[in-house]
Design a protein around this motif. Structure first.
Motif, mmCIF file in Angstrom:
data_model
loop_
_atom_site.group_PDB
_atom_site.id
_atom_site.type_symbol
_atom_site.label_atom_id
_atom_site.label_comp_id
_atom_site.label_asym_id
_atom_site.label_seq_id
_atom_site.Cartn_x
_atom_site.Cartn_y
_atom_site.Cartn_z
ATOM 1 N N ASP A 194 -0.422 -12.266 17.387
ATOM 2 C CA ASP A 194 -0.426 -12.749 16.004
ATOM 3 C C ASP A 194 -1.747 -12.399 15.335
ATOM 4 O O ASP A 194 -2.817 -12.813 15.801
ATOM 5 C CB ASP A 194 -0.215 -14.263 15.972
ATOM 6 C CG ASP A 194 1.164 -14.660 16.472
ATOM 7 O OD1 ASP A 194 2.117 -13.881 16.268
ATOM 8 O OD2 ASP A 194 1.284 -15.747 17.060
ATOM 9 N N TYR A 195 -1.683 -11.652 14.237
ATOM 10 C CA TYR A 195 -2.893 -11.169 13.571
ATOM 11 C C TYR A 195 -3.834 -12.278 13.104
ATOM 12 O O TYR A 195 -5.055 -12.088 13.130
ATOM 13 C CB TYR A 195 -2.571 -10.202 12.416
ATOM 14 C CG TYR A 195 -1.766 -10.813 11.301
ATOM 15 C CD1 TYR A 195 -2.383 -11.537 10.303
ATOM 16 C CD2 TYR A 195 -0.391 -10.648 11.243
ATOM 17 C CE1 TYR A 195 -1.652 -12.107 9.282
ATOM 18 C CE2 TYR A 195 0.351 -11.203 10.237
ATOM 19 C CZ TYR A 195 -0.281 -11.941 9.248
ATOM 20 O OH TYR A 195 0.453 -12.502 8.240
ATOM 21 N N PRO A 196 -3.348 -13.468 12.685
ATOM 22 C CA PRO A 196 -4.321 -14.482 12.256
ATOM 23 C C PRO A 196 -5.303 -14.890 13.359
ATOM 24 O O PRO A 196 -6.448 -15.236 13.069
ATOM 25 C CB PRO A 196 -3.446 -15.673 11.834
ATOM 26 C CG PRO A 196 -2.136 -15.057 11.468
ATOM 27 C CD PRO A 196 -1.971 -13.921 12.444
ATOM 28 N N ASP A 197 -4.872 -14.819 14.610
ATOM 29 C CA ASP A 197 -5.761 -15.197 15.715
ATOM 30 C C ASP A 197 -6.959 -14.255 15.793
ATOM 31 O O ASP A 197 -8.099 -14.697 16.010
ATOM 32 C CB ASP A 197 -5.004 -15.174 17.042
ATOM 33 C CG ASP A 197 -3.862 -16.166 17.084
ATOM 34 O OD1 ASP A 197 -3.888 -17.166 16.325
ATOM 35 O OD2 ASP A 197 -2.924 -15.938 17.876
ATOM 36 N N TYR A 198 -6.738 -12.972 15.598
ATOM 37 C CA TYR A 198 -7.826 -11.993 15.688
ATOM 38 C C TYR A 198 -8.635 -11.940 14.399
ATOM 39 O O TYR A 198 -9.849 -11.704 14.433
ATOM 40 C CB TYR A 198 -7.273 -10.629 16.111
ATOM 41 C CG TYR A 198 -6.772 -10.738 17.520
ATOM 42 C CD1 TYR A 198 -7.648 -10.613 18.593
ATOM 43 C CD2 TYR A 198 -5.449 -11.077 17.795
ATOM 44 C CE1 TYR A 198 -7.218 -10.787 19.894
ATOM 45 C CE2 TYR A 198 -5.004 -11.254 19.098
ATOM 46 C CZ TYR A 198 -5.891 -11.111 20.139
ATOM 47 O OH TYR A 198 -5.468 -11.300 21.432
ATOM 48 N N ALA A 199 -7.993 -12.184 13.264
ATOM 49 C CA ALA A 199 -8.727 -12.276 12.005
ATOM 50 C C ALA A 199 -9.720 -13.431 12.079
ATOM 51 O O ALA A 199 -10.880 -13.290 11.674
ATOM 52 C CB ALA A 199 -7.759 -12.473 10.836
ATOM 53 N N GLU A 200 -9.284 -14.550 12.637
ATOM 54 C CA GLU A 200 -10.175 -15.702 12.763
ATOM 55 C C GLU A 200 -11.328 -15.407 13.726
ATOM 56 O O GLU A 200 -12.484 -15.740 13.448
ATOM 57 C CB GLU A 200 -9.413 -16.934 13.224
ATOM 58 C CG GLU A 200 -10.322 -18.155 13.335
ATOM 59 C CD GLU A 200 -9.621 -19.416 13.797
ATOM 60 O OE1 GLU A 200 -10.236 -20.485 13.650
ATOM 61 O OE2 GLU A 200 -8.481 -19.335 14.315
ATOM 62 N N LYS A 201 -11.040 -14.795 14.857
ATOM 63 C CA LYS A 201 -12.099 -14.469 15.829
ATOM 64 C C LYS A 201 -13.192 -13.615 15.189
ATOM 65 O O LYS A 201 -14.384 -13.892 15.336
ATOM 66 C CB LYS A 201 -11.528 -13.711 17.032
ATOM 67 C CG LYS A 201 -10.760 -14.557 18.002
ATOM 68 C CD LYS A 201 -10.270 -13.687 19.166
ATOM 69 C CE LYS A 201 -9.409 -14.493 20.113
ATOM 70 N NZ LYS A 201 -9.021 -13.719 21.299
ATOM 71 N N VAL A 202 -12.783 -12.561 14.510
ATOM 72 C CA VAL A 202 -13.755 -11.656 13.898
ATOM 73 C C VAL A 202 -14.482 -12.355 12.749
ATOM 74 O O VAL A 202 -15.715 -12.281 12.641
ATOM 75 C CB VAL A 202 -13.082 -10.347 13.435
ATOM 76 C CG1 VAL A 202 -14.022 -9.517 12.557
ATOM 77 C CG2 VAL A 202 -12.627 -9.542 14.647
#
Length: 147
Positions: free
Chosen positions: A41-49
């Motif tokens: 899920d892209y929101p998980d990686y958007a949040e990490k970065v």
């Protein structure tokens, strides 16, 4: 400059290319995943970065998904982020020069390697102009705090 980078499964194939481009230009790169092209899920990686960029002052980020749209929407939910969804050299250059963008977002499915390289070049080489743009960026950041 230090760059945090992340993608989802739809941006995974080009993420390695971007990491190499950044390293070749002398930048430090921290890859926050994913580690394969398995569905995520892209929101998980958007949040990490986004959180890494906020917590590590003076750094920038790059997020890649299929179109770049989802990553930019998700990253901009993090206080302190100005994630710009870019399409070419000019939009990446203006994102830095006029908006002091701290995260570049783009889509693997809509951008070829040459365009991606030109966006990386523009984003990494362009400084924020400040001046009349500084007040506008302050107003953007005040919108995040108004809720």
């Amino acid at each position: 400059m230090k760059y945090y980078i992340g993608s989802d499964h739809a941006g995974f194939a080009v993420k390695g290319l971007v990491v190499e481009m950044l390293k070749e230009r002398g930048h430090e790169v921290v890859d926050l995943g994913p580690e394969s092209d398995a569905r995520v899920d892209y929101p998980d990686y958007a949040e990490k970065v986004a959180r890494a960029v906020v917590e590590d002052a003076g750094t920038h980020g790059i997020l890649i998904c299929g179109t770049g749209i989802g990553m930019s929407i998700a990253a901009n939910k993090v206080d302190g982020i100005r994630a710009a969804h870019c399409h070419d050299y000019y939009t990446a250059q203006m994102a830095r020069a006029h908006n002091d963008a701290n995260i570049l977002c783009f889509g693997e499915r809509v951008s070829g390697p040459g365009v991606i390289e030109s966006m990386i070049d523009a984003f990494t080489a362009t400084e924020f102009e400040g001046g009349r743009h500084a007040g506008r960026v302050e107003k953007i950041m005040a919108l995040q705090k108004s809720h």
